[in-house]
Design an enzyme around this catalytic site. Structure first.
Site, PDB file in Angstrom:
ATOM      1  N   ASP A 166       0.829  -1.199   0.000  1.00 11.24           N
ATOM      2  CA  ASP A 166       0.000   0.000   0.000  1.00 11.24           C
ATOM      3  C   ASP A 166       0.866   1.253   0.000  1.00 11.24           C
ATOM      4  OD1 ASP A 166      -2.349  -1.351  -0.054  1.00 11.24           O
ATOM      5  OD2 ASP A 166      -2.944  -0.898   1.999  1.00 11.24           O
ATOM      6  N   ARG A 214      -2.900  -1.380  -8.197  1.00 16.58           N
ATOM      7  CA  ARG A 214      -4.190  -0.816  -7.797  1.00 16.58           C
ATOM      8  C   ARG A 214      -4.132   0.686  -8.041  1.00 16.58           C
ATOM      9  NH1 ARG A 214      -4.685  -0.952  -1.826  1.00 16.58           N
ATOM     10  NH2 ARG A 214      -4.983  -3.187  -2.057  1.00 16.58           N
TER      11      ARG A 214
END
Length: 333
Positions: free
Chosen positions: A132, A180
Site C-alpha cells: 500500500d 491498484r
C-alpha cells in the site's frame, strides 16, 4: 468542506489519539468499516463476501511503528492472517503498509520483513501481496523496496495515487506488475499533487485508460465514484478490453449495493477489508473522505455503554465527537 477534511487528516496523524483509541476497540462508528479485531471475525467477513462473488484484500491496520519489536509483531500478525486465509480456503490476499514493517526507522528491516511475508505467500499458492502507498514522503522507500523485490517475486504489486503529478510515470514504470489505481487519501502539497476534485478525476481517468491499454498484468480500479466506474466500463467495451484483465475495488462498508451490482455483472470485484485494533487513523481518513460517516460516528460513540468503557479515552473521544457533531450540523445547512 476542505477545513473539515484537514481536521480529520490531522487527527489521523496524532499518535497519542491512535494509541488511546486501541483501549476501546473499533468504536466511533469504525465497527461499520473495520472487520473486527479477531481472526474468526475476519474470516467470517471474508466468507460472507466470497459467498456474494466478492474477493477480499486484507489490511492489518497499524500506524506509528517505532521499534523493531513492534515491526516484528506486525509481521507476525500478517503471517497469522495469511495462515488463516490458507487454512479456511477463502478468496483473499494481503495489502501491507511498509511503515508497519519498520520502514520509517529502518528500511532494510522493512525489506526483510516483507520478503519473509512474500516467501510465506509463495507457500500459500503464490498469494498476492500488495504494498500500500502512504504519504508522499514514503513513496521513494516503497519504490526502492519494490524494485528490489519484483525480480525475485511475481506476486508483489503496489498502488498508484492519481492525485500525484508522478502517477503517469509510475504507470509507465510498472506495466508488468499488478497495480491498484486510486485517487489518493492523504493531504499533499500543491508542489507534488493536484488539489481539486476536477484535476484529480481527470488524471485518474487518464492513468486508468493508459494502464488498461498497456498493462501486462492485472489492474485494480479502486473507487466508489459511479461516474468513473461507468466511464471505465464504457472504455473497456469501446477498446475490447476483457473483464479478466481487471477488477473494481471498494472499501469495506461503503456502497455495498453498488459493489454487489458490479459483481453480478460479471466483473471481478474485491473489497478492501481493514482489520485490527489500530483503527483510529484509518477511520479518521475515511471521515475526511466521506462526510456521510460523521453522524454515524456520533451515534456509535455517544452511548452510555461506550462512554463507560472508554476510561481515559473518554475525554478525547468526547472532544472528537463534539467536532463531528458540529461538522454534521454544518453539512446539513
Amino acid at each position: 468542506m476542505g477545513v473539515f477534511k484537514n481536521v480529520f487528516i490531522t487527527l489521523s496523524n496524532n499518535s497519542y489519539l491512535n494509541n488511546a483509541a486501541k483501549q476501546v476497540g473499533p468504536r466511533l462508528g469504525a465497527n461499520k468499516v473495520v472487520a473486527g479485531n479477531t481472526i474468526p471475525q475476519l474470516i467470517e467477513t471474508i466468507e460472507y463476501l466470497n459467498e456474494n462473488k466478492i474477493s477480499v484484500t486484507v489490511d492489518n491496520l497499524g500506524e506509528f511503528v517505532t521499534t523493531e519489536q513492534e515491526s516484528q509483531q506486525a509481521k507476525q500478525e500478517i503471517l497469522e492472517i495469511m495462515e488463516a486465509i490458507s487454512q479456511y480456503h477463502v478468496d483473499a490476499h494481503m495489502s501491507v503498509k511498509l511503515s508497519l514493517l519498520g520502514s520509517e526507522f529502518d528500511l532494510e528491516l522493512a525489506y526483510q520483513n516483507l520478503r519473509e511475508i512474500l516467501l510465506k505467500a509463495n507457500e500459500y499458492g503464490n498469494m498476492h501481496i500488495n504494498i500500500d502507498t502512504e504519504k508522499y514522503d514514503s513513496l521513494q522507500q516503497i519504490i526502492e523496496v519494490l524494485d528490489r523485490l519484483k525480480g525475485e517475486f511475481k506476486n508483489v504489486g503496489t498502488v498508484i495515487q492519481a492525485y500525484l503529478y508522478d502517477a503517469e510515470k509510475l504507470i509507465d514504470k510498472y506495466p508488468e506488475l499488478r497495480l491498484r489505481l486510486v485517487k489518493g487519501a492523504y493531504k499533499e502539497d500543491a508542489s507534488i499533487a493536484y488539489q481539486t476534485k476536477e484535476e484529480i478525476d481527470a488524471n485518474y481517468i487518464k492513468i486508468i485508460e493508459k494502464r488498461l491499454l498497456n498493462a501486462r498484468n492485472f489492474t485494480s480500479v479502486a473507487t466508489h465514484d459511479h461516474n468513473i466506474i461507468n466511464h471505465v466500463k464504457q472504455f473497456m467495451k469501446e477498446n475490447h478490453i476483457e473483464k479478466e484483465q481487471m477488477e473494481f475495488q471498494m472499501l469495506y462498508g461503503f456502497r455495498s449495493e453498488l459493489a454487489q451490482t458490479i459483481a453480478n455483472e460479471g466483473y471481478h470485484f474485491t473489497v478492501y477489508v481493514p482489520y485490527g485494533d489500530d483503527w483510529f487513523a484509518y477511520f479518521m481518513r475515511r471521515l475526511a473522505e466521506r462526510p456521510q460517516n460523521l453522524s454515524l460516528a456520533v451515534k456509535e460513540f455517544a452511548t452510555p455503554e461506550t462512554l463507560k468503557k472508554v476510561g481515559v479515552f473518554s475525554a478525547i473521544g468526547i472532544s472528537v465527537a463534539s467536532l463531528v457533531g458540529l461538522t454534521t450540523k454544518y453539512l446539513r445547512k
